[in-house]
Design a protein around this motif. Structure first.
Motif, PDB file in Angstrom:
ATOM      1  N   ARG B  22      -0.539  -4.096  10.595  1.00 18.87           N
ATOM      2  CA  ARG B  22       0.115  -3.378   9.501  1.00 18.87           C
ATOM      3  C   ARG B  22      -0.818  -3.137   8.326  1.00 18.87           C
ATOM      4  N   CYS B  23      -0.569  -2.041   7.662  1.00 18.37           N
ATOM      5  CA  CYS B  23      -1.409  -1.622   6.536  1.00 18.37           C
ATOM      6  C   CYS B  23      -0.506  -0.973   5.490  1.00 18.37           C
ATOM      7  N   VAL B  24      -0.824  -1.221   4.226  1.00 18.58           N
ATOM      8  CA  VAL B  24      -0.201  -0.469   3.136  1.00 18.58           C
ATOM      9  C   VAL B  24      -1.310   0.290   2.436  1.00 18.58           C
ATOM     10  N   PRO B  25      -1.379   1.605   2.634  1.00 22.09           N
ATOM     11  CA  PRO B  25      -2.451   2.387   1.998  1.00 22.09           C
ATOM     12  C   PRO B  25      -2.232   2.490   0.485  1.00 22.09           C
ATOM     13  N   ILE B  26      -3.216   3.031  -0.204  1.00 27.85           N
ATOM     14  CA  ILE B  26      -3.088   3.279  -1.634  1.00 27.85           C
ATOM     15  C   ILE B  26      -2.005   4.334  -1.845  1.00 27.85           C
ATOM     16  N   SER B  27      -1.160   4.130  -2.841  1.00 31.71           N
ATOM     17  CA  SER B  27       0.125   4.840  -2.903  1.00 31.71           C
ATOM     18  C   SER B  27       0.011   6.356  -3.009  1.00 31.71           C
ATOM     19  N   ASN B  28      -0.985   6.902  -3.683  1.00 30.38           N
ATOM     20  CA  ASN B  28      -1.052   8.357  -3.816  1.00 30.38           C
ATOM     21  C   ASN B  28      -1.958   9.004  -2.766  1.00 30.38           C
ATOM     22  N   HIS B  29      -2.403   8.214  -1.805  1.00 27.89           N
ATOM     23  CA  HIS B  29      -3.253   8.754  -0.747  1.00 27.89           C
ATOM     24  C   HIS B  29      -2.394   9.353   0.361  1.00 27.89           C
ATOM     25  N   LEU B  30      -2.932  10.411   0.973  1.00 30.80           N
ATOM     26  CA  LEU B  30      -2.167  11.149   1.973  1.00 30.80           C
ATOM     27  C   LEU B  30      -2.757  11.055   3.370  1.00 30.80           C
ATOM     28  N   TYR B  31      -3.999  10.541   3.468  1.00 30.12           N
ATOM     29  CA  TYR B  31      -4.697  10.481   4.750  1.00 30.12           C
ATOM     30  C   TYR B  31      -4.959   9.025   5.081  1.00 30.12           C
ATOM     31  N   PHE B  32      -4.705   8.674   6.317  1.00 24.41           N
ATOM     32  CA  PHE B  32      -4.795   7.279   6.720  1.00 24.41           C
ATOM     33  C   PHE B  32      -5.623   7.167   7.989  1.00 24.41           C
ATOM     34  N   TYR B  33      -6.298   6.037   8.108  1.00 26.95           N
ATOM     35  CA  TYR B  33      -7.255   5.869   9.197  1.00 26.95           C
ATOM     36  C   TYR B  33      -7.203   4.449   9.729  1.00 26.95           C
ATOM     37  N   TRP B  34      -7.606   4.302  10.984  1.00 30.21           N
ATOM     38  CA  TRP B  34      -7.910   2.999  11.556  1.00 30.21           C
ATOM     39  C   TRP B  34      -9.319   3.029  12.125  1.00 30.21           C
ATOM     40  N   TYR B  35     -10.040   1.951  11.856  1.00 31.31           N
ATOM     41  CA  TYR B  35     -11.366   1.719  12.400  1.00 31.31           C
ATOM     42  C   TYR B  35     -11.380   0.320  13.000  1.00 31.31           C
ATOM     43  N   ARG B  36     -12.373   0.073  13.866  1.00 28.05           N
ATOM     44  CA  ARG B  36     -12.539  -1.296  14.347  1.00 28.05           C
ATOM     45  C   ARG B  36     -14.022  -1.648  14.356  1.00 28.05           C
ATOM     46  N   GLN B  37     -14.288  -2.948  14.289  1.00 26.84           N
ATOM     47  CA  GLN B  37     -15.660  -3.432  14.376  1.00 26.84           C
ATOM     48  C   GLN B  37     -15.677  -4.627  15.313  1.00 26.84           C
ATOM     49  N   ILE B  38     -16.225  -4.420  16.488  1.00 27.67           N
ATOM     50  CA  ILE B  38     -16.442  -5.523  17.416  1.00 27.67           C
ATOM     51  C   ILE B  38     -17.601  -6.354  16.878  1.00 27.67           C
ATOM     52  N   PHE B  65      -3.028   2.776  22.607  1.00 28.63           N
ATOM     53  CA  PHE B  65      -2.945   2.730  21.154  1.00 28.63           C
ATOM     54  C   PHE B  65      -1.920   3.736  20.657  1.00 28.63           C
ATOM     55  N   SER B  66      -1.254   3.397  19.566  1.00 30.86           N
ATOM     56  CA  SER B  66      -0.404   4.366  18.878  1.00 30.86           C
ATOM     57  C   SER B  66      -0.373   4.011  17.401  1.00 30.86           C
ATOM     58  N   VAL B  67      -0.082   5.023  16.578  1.00 31.88           N
ATOM     59  CA  VAL B  67       0.026   4.810  15.146  1.00 31.88           C
ATOM     60  C   VAL B  67       1.346   5.379  14.669  1.00 31.88           C
ATOM     61  N   GLU B  68       1.800   4.819  13.550  1.00 25.74           N
ATOM     62  CA  GLU B  68       3.093   5.230  13.025  1.00 25.74           C
ATOM     63  C   GLU B  68       3.138   4.963  11.531  1.00 25.74           C
ATOM     64  N   ARG B  69       3.882   5.809  10.841  1.00 24.04           N
ATOM     65  CA  ARG B  69       4.175   5.539   9.439  1.00 24.04           C
ATOM     66  C   ARG B  69       5.698   5.389   9.374  1.00 24.04           C
ATOM     67  N   PRO B  70       6.180   4.178   9.594  1.00 27.19           N
ATOM     68  CA  PRO B  70       7.630   3.983   9.771  1.00 27.19           C
ATOM     69  C   PRO B  70       8.449   4.185   8.498  1.00 27.19           C
ATOM     70  N   ASP B  71       7.797   4.075   7.346  1.00 30.88           N
ATOM     71  CA  ASP B  71       8.499   4.283   6.083  1.00 30.88           C
ATOM     72  C   ASP B  71       7.503   4.878   5.100  1.00 30.88           C
ATOM     73  N   GLY B  72       7.849   4.902   3.833  1.00 28.90           N
ATOM     74  CA  GLY B  72       6.981   5.564   2.870  1.00 28.90           C
ATOM     75  C   GLY B  72       5.750   4.799   2.476  1.00 28.90           C
ATOM     76  N   SER B  73       5.638   3.540   2.931  1.00 31.07           N
ATOM     77  CA  SER B  73       4.500   2.762   2.466  1.00 31.07           C
ATOM     78  C   SER B  73       3.641   2.178   3.578  1.00 31.07           C
ATOM     79  N   ASN B  74       4.225   1.831   4.723  1.00 33.12           N
ATOM     80  CA  ASN B  74       3.448   1.168   5.768  1.00 33.12           C
ATOM     81  C   ASN B  74       2.813   2.153   6.734  1.00 33.12           C
ATOM     82  N   PHE B  75       1.701   1.732   7.304  1.00 29.50           N
ATOM     83  CA  PHE B  75       1.002   2.492   8.340  1.00 29.50           C
ATOM     84  C   PHE B  75       0.605   1.472   9.394  1.00 29.50           C
ATOM     85  N   THR B  76       1.014   1.690  10.639  1.00 32.11           N
ATOM     86  CA  THR B  76       0.811   0.654  11.647  1.00 32.11           C
ATOM     87  C   THR B  76      -0.034   1.151  12.810  1.00 32.11           C
TER      88      THR B  76
END
Lengths: 110, 115
Positions: B22-38, B65-76
């Motif tokens: 789970r992630c909560v992005p910065i509130s006025n941001h509109l673009y969201f990303y996931w990265y990984r580092q092995i 893998f899948s991503v979702e923004r289930p509500d106005g604040s979380n990004f999963t």
């Protein structure tokens, strides 16, 4: 496929001197470049960026230089401080994705 | 100063299990990303998300893998059936603008360990 390369895994600099971190890239489609700083157990912290239409950008002690013909950019930190000791990542992009280098570990000694 | 937050900080799971990061992005941001580092490798892009749609994804981001923004604040980020090689630090990031010149701000990461 390493599109962004940081060939120096580590760098040691004395406090007060200049730190120069280098980065090379292969994809000529990249149109913006960023430097991030990372401490252990934390996420990358944005430092400074430059677009492909510029060759220099300054922000306080940090300056990024871009040489498009050489596909090379560098980060200058002047003067270096012990708190600058961290891993520095170069990143480049042309769309949504950022392509990262493997990082250079900078140690600034007193 | 606004920041990206991520939970949990460390997740341990058995191979084959589903995990949700789970992630909560910065509130006025509109673009969201996931990265990984092995461990020992570079930070790798997984996916970007805008306006409730995937805008770009890498080869790593396969059907598990899948991503979702289930509500106005979380990004999963959901990994359906974890494999040993999914063990990595997963970073969420957000930005105000999308393509080009987008300064992405990263969260502290979730360390995923698959046993």
């Amino acid at each position: 496929d390493q599109q962004v390369k940081q060939n120096s895994p580590s760098l040691s600099v004395q406090e007060g001197r200049i730190s120069i971190l280098n980065c090379d890239y292969t994809n000529s489609m990249f149109d913006y470049f960023l430097w991030y700083k990372k401490y252990p157990a934390e996420g990358p912290t944005f430092l400074i960026s430059i677009s492909s239409i510029k060759d220099k950008n300054e922000d306080g002690r940090f300056t990024v230089f871009l040489n498009k013909s050489a596909k090379h950019l560098s980060l200058h930190i002047v003067p270096s401080q012990p708190g600058d000791s961290a891993v520095y990542f170069c990143a480049a992009g042309s769309g949504y994705a950022l392509n990262f280098g493997k990082g250079t570990s900078l140690l600034v000694t007193p | 100063e606004p920041e990206v937050t991520q939970t949990p900080s460390h997740q341990v799971t058995q191979m084959g299990q589903e995990v949700i990061l789970r992630c909560v992005p910065i509130s006025n941001h509109l673009y969201f990303y996931w990265y990984r580092q092995i461990l020992g490798q570079k930070v790798e892009f997984l996916v970007s998300f805008y306006n409730n749609e995937i805008s770009e994804k890498s080869e790593i981001f396969d059907d598990q893998f899948s991503v979702e923004r289930p509500d106005g604040s979380n990004f999963t980020l959901k990994i359906r059936s974890t494999k040993l090689e999914d063990s990595a630090m997963y970073f969420c990031a957000s930005s105000e603008i999308g393509q080009s010149y987008n300064e992405q701000f990263f969260g502290p990461g979730t360390r995923l360990t698959v046993l």
